[in-house]
Write a protein that holds these residues in place. Structure first.
Motif, PDB file in Angstrom:
ATOM      1  N   ASP A 239       5.456 -16.399  -6.621  1.00  0.00           N
ATOM      2  CA  ASP A 239       4.937 -17.290  -5.583  1.00  0.00           C
ATOM      3  C   ASP A 239       4.186 -16.423  -4.575  1.00  0.00           C
ATOM      4  O   ASP A 239       4.754 -15.968  -3.596  1.00  0.00           O
ATOM      5  CB  ASP A 239       6.104 -18.022  -4.918  1.00  0.00           C
ATOM      6  N   ALA A 240       2.911 -16.160  -4.903  1.00  0.00           N
ATOM      7  CA  ALA A 240       2.142 -15.228  -4.069  1.00  0.00           C
ATOM      8  C   ALA A 240       0.734 -15.757  -3.842  1.00  0.00           C
ATOM      9  O   ALA A 240       0.167 -16.440  -4.704  1.00  0.00           O
ATOM     10  CB  ALA A 240       2.085 -13.863  -4.742  1.00  0.00           C
ATOM     11  N   ASP A 241       0.177 -15.428  -2.678  1.00  0.00           N
ATOM     12  CA  ASP A 241      -1.235 -15.699  -2.410  1.00  0.00           C
ATOM     13  C   ASP A 241      -2.056 -14.982  -3.483  1.00  0.00           C
ATOM     14  O   ASP A 241      -1.814 -13.807  -3.748  1.00  0.00           O
ATOM     15  CB  ASP A 241      -1.552 -15.130  -1.017  1.00  0.00           C
ATOM     16  N   PRO A 242      -2.992 -15.659  -4.128  1.00  0.00           N
ATOM     17  CA  PRO A 242      -3.755 -15.020  -5.210  1.00  0.00           C
ATOM     18  C   PRO A 242      -4.477 -13.751  -4.758  1.00  0.00           C
ATOM     19  O   PRO A 242      -4.724 -12.858  -5.564  1.00  0.00           O
ATOM     20  CB  PRO A 242      -4.777 -16.088  -5.616  1.00  0.00           C
ATOM     21  N   GLN A 243      -4.790 -13.673  -3.480  1.00  0.00           N
ATOM     22  CA  GLN A 243      -5.487 -12.499  -2.964  1.00  0.00           C
ATOM     23  C   GLN A 243      -4.546 -11.329  -2.672  1.00  0.00           C
ATOM     24  O   GLN A 243      -4.981 -10.217  -2.400  1.00  0.00           O
ATOM     25  CB  GLN A 243      -6.247 -12.864  -1.667  1.00  0.00           C
ATOM     26  N   MET A 244      -3.251 -11.608  -2.661  1.00  0.00           N
ATOM     27  CA  MET A 244      -2.290 -10.535  -2.351  1.00  0.00           C
ATOM     28  C   MET A 244      -2.435  -9.404  -3.363  1.00  0.00           C
ATOM     29  O   MET A 244      -2.432  -9.647  -4.564  1.00  0.00           O
ATOM     30  CB  MET A 244      -0.859 -11.081  -2.398  1.00  0.00           C
ATOM     31  N   PRO A 245      -2.568  -8.172  -2.881  1.00  0.00           N
ATOM     32  CA  PRO A 245      -2.608  -7.073  -3.855  1.00  0.00           C
ATOM     33  C   PRO A 245      -1.352  -7.063  -4.726  1.00  0.00           C
ATOM     34  O   PRO A 245      -0.249  -7.321  -4.246  1.00  0.00           O
ATOM     35  CB  PRO A 245      -2.692  -5.825  -2.964  1.00  0.00           C
ATOM     36  N   LEU A 246      -1.566  -6.750  -5.988  1.00  0.00           N
ATOM     37  CA  LEU A 246      -0.474  -6.697  -6.953  1.00  0.00           C
ATOM     38  C   LEU A 246       0.677  -5.828  -6.450  1.00  0.00           C
ATOM     39  O   LEU A 246       1.847  -6.122  -6.677  1.00  0.00           O
ATOM     40  CB  LEU A 246      -1.038  -6.159  -8.280  1.00  0.00           C
ATOM     41  N   LEU A 247       0.338  -4.745  -5.719  1.00  0.00           N
ATOM     42  CA  LEU A 247       1.355  -3.836  -5.195  1.00  0.00           C
ATOM     43  C   LEU A 247       2.435  -4.586  -4.421  1.00  0.00           C
ATOM     44  O   LEU A 247       3.637  -4.374  -4.632  1.00  0.00           O
ATOM     45  CB  LEU A 247       0.705  -2.784  -4.273  1.00  0.00           C
ATOM     46  N   TYR A 248       1.994  -5.433  -3.491  1.00  0.00           N
ATOM     47  CA  TYR A 248       2.969  -6.126  -2.644  1.00  0.00           C
ATOM     48  C   TYR A 248       3.691  -7.218  -3.413  1.00  0.00           C
ATOM     49  O   TYR A 248       4.854  -7.522  -3.137  1.00  0.00           O
ATOM     50  CB  TYR A 248       2.278  -6.680  -1.393  1.00  0.00           C
ATOM     51  N   ALA A 249       2.990  -7.831  -4.381  1.00  0.00           N
ATOM     52  CA  ALA A 249       3.660  -8.831  -5.220  1.00  0.00           C
ATOM     53  C   ALA A 249       4.784  -8.163  -6.009  1.00  0.00           C
ATOM     54  O   ALA A 249       5.884  -8.703  -6.131  1.00  0.00           O
ATOM     55  CB  ALA A 249       2.651  -9.491  -6.151  1.00  0.00           C
ATOM     56  N   VAL A 250       4.496  -6.984  -6.530  1.00  0.00           N
ATOM     57  CA  VAL A 250       5.496  -6.270  -7.328  1.00  0.00           C
ATOM     58  C   VAL A 250       6.652  -5.796  -6.446  1.00  0.00           C
ATOM     59  O   VAL A 250       7.820  -5.956  -6.785  1.00  0.00           O
ATOM     60  CB  VAL A 250       4.828  -5.068  -8.052  1.00  0.00           C
ATOM     61  N   ARG A 251       6.326  -5.239  -5.291  1.00  0.00           N
ATOM     62  CA  ARG A 251       7.371  -4.661  -4.430  1.00  0.00           C
ATOM     63  C   ARG A 251       8.151  -5.726  -3.648  1.00  0.00           C
ATOM     64  O   ARG A 251       9.380  -5.727  -3.655  1.00  0.00           O
ATOM     65  CB  ARG A 251       6.751  -3.670  -3.430  1.00  0.00           C
ATOM     66  N   ASP A 252       7.421  -6.592  -2.957  1.00  0.00           N
ATOM     67  CA  ASP A 252       8.100  -7.523  -2.045  1.00  0.00           C
ATOM     68  C   ASP A 252       8.646  -8.748  -2.765  1.00  0.00           C
ATOM     69  O   ASP A 252       9.681  -9.292  -2.369  1.00  0.00           O
ATOM     70  CB  ASP A 252       7.132  -8.000  -0.949  1.00  0.00           C
ATOM     71  N   ILE A 253       7.929  -9.217  -3.776  1.00  0.00           N
ATOM     72  CA  ILE A 253       8.349 -10.475  -4.404  1.00  0.00           C
ATOM     73  C   ILE A 253       9.152 -10.217  -5.683  1.00  0.00           C
ATOM     74  O   ILE A 253      10.261 -10.705  -5.840  1.00  0.00           O
ATOM     75  CB  ILE A 253       7.123 -11.374  -4.664  1.00  0.00           C
ATOM     76  N   ALA A 254       8.601  -9.392  -6.592  1.00  0.00           N
ATOM     77  CA  ALA A 254       9.368  -9.070  -7.802  1.00  0.00           C
ATOM     78  C   ALA A 254      10.470  -8.053  -7.501  1.00  0.00           C
ATOM     79  O   ALA A 254      11.338  -7.815  -8.334  1.00  0.00           O
ATOM     80  CB  ALA A 254       8.439  -8.550  -8.889  1.00  0.00           C
ATOM     81  N   GLN A 255      10.419  -7.448  -6.321  1.00  0.00           N
ATOM     82  CA  GLN A 255      11.442  -6.490  -5.861  1.00  0.00           C
ATOM     83  C   GLN A 255      11.571  -5.278  -6.780  1.00  0.00           C
ATOM     84  O   GLN A 255      12.660  -4.739  -6.970  1.00  0.00           O
ATOM     85  CB  GLN A 255      12.797  -7.192  -5.691  1.00  0.00           C
ATOM     86  N   LEU A 256      10.456  -4.864  -7.326  1.00  0.00           N
ATOM     87  CA  LEU A 256      10.426  -3.625  -8.097  1.00  0.00           C
ATOM     88  C   LEU A 256       9.788  -2.561  -7.205  1.00  0.00           C
ATOM     89  O   LEU A 256       8.577  -2.520  -7.034  1.00  0.00           O
ATOM     90  CB  LEU A 256       9.609  -3.814  -9.383  1.00  0.00           C
ATOM     91  N   THR A 257      10.632  -1.730  -6.612  1.00  0.00           N
ATOM     92  CA  THR A 257      10.124  -0.843  -5.561  1.00  0.00           C
ATOM     93  C   THR A 257       9.764   0.558  -6.059  1.00  0.00           C
ATOM     94  O   THR A 257       9.432   1.430  -5.262  1.00  0.00           O
ATOM     95  CB  THR A 257      11.162  -0.722  -4.422  1.00  0.00           C
ATOM     96  N   GLY A 258       9.817   0.762  -7.364  1.00  0.00           N
ATOM     97  CA  GLY A 258       9.431   2.076  -7.894  1.00  0.00           C
ATOM     98  C   GLY A 258       7.958   2.371  -7.682  1.00  0.00           C
ATOM     99  O   GLY A 258       7.546   3.523  -7.562  1.00  0.00           O
TER     100      GLY A 258
END
Lengths: 759, 156
Positions: B14-33
């Motif tokens: 559930d992310a703004d389409p413009q959101m960089p993938l980085l933040y989608a992965v870290r903040d939303i998918a919670q993959l912080t590697g």
């Protein structure tokens, strides 16, 4: 020296927050948690460490590493020292990063001090645990303790050959009285199986699998991310702001103005306006929509170029003498035999790969904080003060957890970013993670001081010198704590300036008063950066004047082998990198001229830096003593027209006794690469009070394609250990510019090189 | 909801389409590697693979990744079965602070996918977008060569 005692499980858990095991040992520091009950908490800067070792039912050992990990490898090295004396099997030792707790003693991780300041203590703590395990075995076998010996996680009965493992002995040892650490025997170095050996490093598996926890990786339920617009000029404040557009951005939850703060800047937040959002992207986008009018900022007239020229003017006049030998002024310098020059370095920034970050949850009567900081106890003390908790009686209201740092280099000793998270968490009642953008990091740092170093010396008939004048002008770090400070304190003057160990009968060392307009701060090696760039360049210039090899010039200036104590050579305020204890540093840590010479010879011989080179190529050498370690560097460059290419780099280090050889090598490799960045292309400039640079495109750093083959020559030594994290850097800068001179005839006295040549 | 595959798992974000993938992965998918380093694609700390190709996730809108397969450091290998690059990183003791190494390893793994015996120059070309401030470049170079040899052995 603190004592060690056995703890029960409840005490251990209360102190460390960890479950513990069967044998639980903790050292009791005078006036700290264990001595006075857990509530009495001060930030401890004592020259002591609290050590916590546990052995569980299976016999596995857990050692809490009190010192913070930022890439230097201390998570391995301190436990390695304890495990050595414990005679533990390294494969059965796990190191755990300690959270902020006064029980751990000095956690302020800086000054390349973790090993050199605490090794005696950490060794004794390990030895006490070993002694108890040996006693337990002796009791079990009904023999004298002299008849048993610990080895590789077992105690051996020397009479019968029987063995008992630590799993069996730990419960028995836990019931024994704890011996006096001062009386337990330390292992002779000939029996070392871990110290000086390349053991498996702690924490690497987590890093390569992406599981390692850095400050930016903290995730809490309902957490908001804060992105903060800070005043561009130090001392500036928000006059007014409009957040209506920012609040319309999807994901933005709140906009909060941070408190204005007064001088001194210390480690206080810079104030500004924070946009809080459910994710980082929304916080960044919302922040772009803020309209802020700033006011104040009594530093808005600061221009770093003009300022640097003022520093140059200042060092070209006599100023306050901080060290005098003979009388360098009672002499008319012979122009033909004199070199008189000024060197300058710009502001520098740490540029850690991980920008500052901290997370906080604040309730009415407690707080939890997660921070990647070099100074967890100082951070905790600041948080207690920020929240109005009494540090004496309410220390346990703040739980300050530490994370790994994605680089730090001195920046993360300052907890301004931690306090931002606390201030915002208190204001909103929500869990807040403050995340700095790269631009925030570049523009709101604590910078290495722009500096001018002046040198004037006359060569005598033997190509030695009898008359020497050295001056320094740079904004003092003490300004961040004392807004009126205009002079560099003795601590700063002890960093490669007042401690020049030359055999010259007339010398004057002078420091000029200057005003300060940005937040100054420790950057890896601190004043040694500019002081050694100046000194290393100047000796090379004297050698050129005398038409002798640079190594010979250094040897001429060093004079006879001797132990050099700056306090007896005109600089009473010399601080000796903290090694002032009568019973500790005094002799072991005096500047040893023989060691200077040996390390210089080592690098010249290993690099073959005195061999002839093709036209257009040149070697440069230099040497720097800092943090009780001796480092010499040799760099080979090629200059074609005005383009510099670095071809090869060597570093030789004598850091005394070595704990983890591989991490000494890795620090030297890193120092060479950071030295390349600083010398060739990195620079912070300030216009109208604001930092000009933004990101890696205008604060360039060395990349892999500009990294030449590098060689580290680690010298064996049984001397007291010196620092490792910082000492590699200072000699690198002049080794590069000296090489440029020898390749091309161009002398670079104003860094970075890319201002005058292509790199 | 944006649908993409992350480390082999179908994921709806559930992310703004413009959101960089980085933040989608870290903040939303919670993959912080995967790490933030610069936000402008200049430092490589955020490098992930999109359909096997290394990309800078900090400048790639998450919408670009829709329907694609993303691999992060968490999916490069597993704790029991490390990728050859991860093994070589451990053997050469590459990491110091470790923060940039996820991006370094993702770039290195992508290089070795197409070239298992890269020259120094080829390594420098492939890796110059990844910054390390601790100064691990000499070891990265060696580790890539070692991993390449390992992969050649596996394939032969």
């Amino acid at each position: 020296m603190s004592t060690l005692r056995s703890l029960n499980r409840r005490e251990f858990m209360s102190l460390t927050g960890r479950a513990g095991g069967v044998l639980l040992l903790g050292s009791s520091l005078p006036g700290t948690a264990m001595a006075a009950g857990h509530a009495a908490q001060h930030a401890s800067n004592a020259n002591d460490l609290g050590v916590f070792v546990t052995i569980d039912q299976a016999g596995d050992v857990e050692i809490i590493c009190q010192r913070m990990e930022m890439g230097q490898g201390i998570l391995t090295s301190t436990p390695q020292v304890i495990a050595e004396e414990l005679c533990a099997d390294w494969n059965r030792v796990t190191a755990v990063l300690g959270d902020a707790d006064v029980a751990y003693g000095n956690q302020s991780t800086g000054g390349s001090a973790s090993i050199r300041s605490f090794i005696e203590h950490t060794r004794r703590m390990g030895a006490v645990a070993r002694d108890m395990l040996e006693q337990a075995a002796a009791n079990k076998w009904s023999v004298e303790k002299a008849s048993v010996k610990a080895y590789q996680h077992e105690v051996v009965n020397l009479e019968t050959g029987a063995r008992l493992g630590y799993a069996d002995l730990a419960p028995l040892a836990a019931k024994l009285p704890v011996p006096d650490p001062a009386k337990v025997a330390l292992k002779p170095s000939s029996r070392f199986t871990l110290i000086g050996k390349d053991v498996a490093l702690q924490g690497q598996q987590e890093i390569v699998t992406g599981q390692a926890m850095y400050a930016q990786d903290v995730q809490l339920p309902d957490m908001l991310i804060a992105s903060i617009e800070r005043p561009p000029v130090v001392g500036g404040k928000v006059k007014s702001f409009d957040d209506s557009e920012a609040r319309k951005v999807a994901g933005v939850v709140d906009v909060v103005r941070l408190k204005d703060r007064e001088y001194p800047v210390a480690f206080k937040p810079l104030s500004g306006v924070a946009v809080l959002a459910t994710n980082t992207w929304a916080a960044i986008e919302g922040r772009k929509k803020l309209t802020i009018e700033w006011e104040g900022g009594d530093n808005a007239m600061h221009d770093s170029e003009t300022y640097k020229q003022d520093l140059v003017k200042k060092v070209n006049q006599k100023s306050k003498q901080i060290r005098v030998v003979g009388d360098a002024y009672d002499h008319k310098f012979n122009k033909d035999r004199t070199v008189e020059v000024t060197y300058t370095v710009p502001y520098h920034h740490h540029m850690s790969m991980e920008t500052p970050s901290a997370t906080a949850v604040v309730t009415k009567d407690s707080a939890s904080v997660w921070s990647g900081t070099q100074s967890p106890q100082s951070g905790k003390a600041l948080v207690l003060a920020e929240l109005g908790f009494d540090p004496e009686t309410e220390s346990d209201k703040v739980d300050f957890k530490t994370t790994l740092m994605g680089g730090a280099f001195g920046r993360k000793g300052k907890n301004d970013f931690t306090l931002e998270a606390v201030e915002l968490a208190k204001a909103t009642g929500k869990p807040i993670k403050v995340v700095w953008s790269r631009e925030d990091d570049v523009k709101h740092g604590y910078y290495h001081s722009v500096a001018a170093n002046y040198f004037k010396a006359e060569l005598n008939a033997d190509n030695k010198s009898d008359y020497w004048i050295q001056r320094l002008a740079a904004p003092p770090i003490s300004w961040i704590f004392n807004h009126e400070a205009k002079e560099i304190a003795d601590l700063g003057l002890s960093l490669g300036f007042g401690d020049v160990p030359f055999d010259v009968s007339n010398m004057s060392f002078e420091n000029a008063e200057v005003s300060t307009h940005v937040r100054t701060g420790w950057v890896r090696a601190v004043g040694n950066i500019n002081n050694h760039f100046g000194l290393g360049s100047f000796v090379d210039e004297l050698a050129a004047k005398a038409e002798i090899p640079t190594r010979e010039m250094w040897m001429n200036l060093f004079g006879e082998d001797r132990l050099f104590d700056p306090r007896k050579e005109g600089f009473e305020g010399y601080t000796h990198y903290g090694q002032l204890d009568e019973d500790r540093g005094k002799k072991e840590y005096l500047l040893d001229i023989a060691r200077f010479k040996a390390v210089l010879n080592e690098v010249v011989e290993k690099s073959e830096a005195e061999e002839a080179l093709p036209e257009g190529q040149g070697w440069g050498i230099s040497i720097g003593y800092s943090f009780n370690s001796y480092v010499a560097a040799a760099t080979k460059v090629q200059v074609v027209e005005d383009t510099v290419e670095v071809l090869e780099m060597h570093t030789a280090i004598d850091c005394g006794m070595v704990i983890t050889p591989d991490r000494v090598r890795s620090q030297m490799e890193g120092a060479m690469i950071m030295g390349l960045s600083m010398t060739l292309e990195s620079e912070i400039t300030v216009k109208e009070g604001a930092v000009t640079q933004n990101n890696f495109y205008d604060y360039p750093v060395t990349r892999i394609n500009k990294t030449p083959p590098m060689f580290v020559h680690l010298m064996a030594s049984d001397k007291a250990p010196g620092g490792v994290g910082e000492p590699g850097l200072p000699p690198i800068l002049p080794s590069i510019t000296n090489a440029i001179f020898h390749a091309s005839g161009t002398r670079v006295r104003d860094l970075p090189v890319n201002k005058t040549m292509k790199v | 909801m944006l649908k993409l595959k992350i480390n082999g798992e179908e994921t709806a974000l559930d992310a703004d389409p413009q959101m960089p993938l980085l933040y989608a992965v870290r903040d939303i998918a919670q993959l912080t590697g995967t790490k933030f380093g610069c936000g402008l694609g200049l430092c490589g700390a955020c490098t992930v693979h999109m359909d096997g190709v290394p990309i800078r996730s900090c400048v790639t809108p998450v919408s670009v990744a829709e329907g694609k397969s993303i691999t992060t450091i968490e999916g490069l290998g597993s704790a029991d079965d490390l990728h050859a690059v991860q093994k070589a990183w451990l053997a050469n003791k590459v990491p110091q602070c470790g923060y940039c190494q996820a991006g370094q390893m993702m770039s290195a793994a992508a290089l070795l996918e197409s070239n298992k015996a890269p020259s120094d120059e080829e390594i420098e070309t492939a890796m110059q977008g990844n910054i390390c401030r601790c100064g691990t470049y000499p070891r990265i170079k060696q580790a890539i060569k070692d991993a390449g040899e390992e992969l050649q052995k596996v394939n032969s």
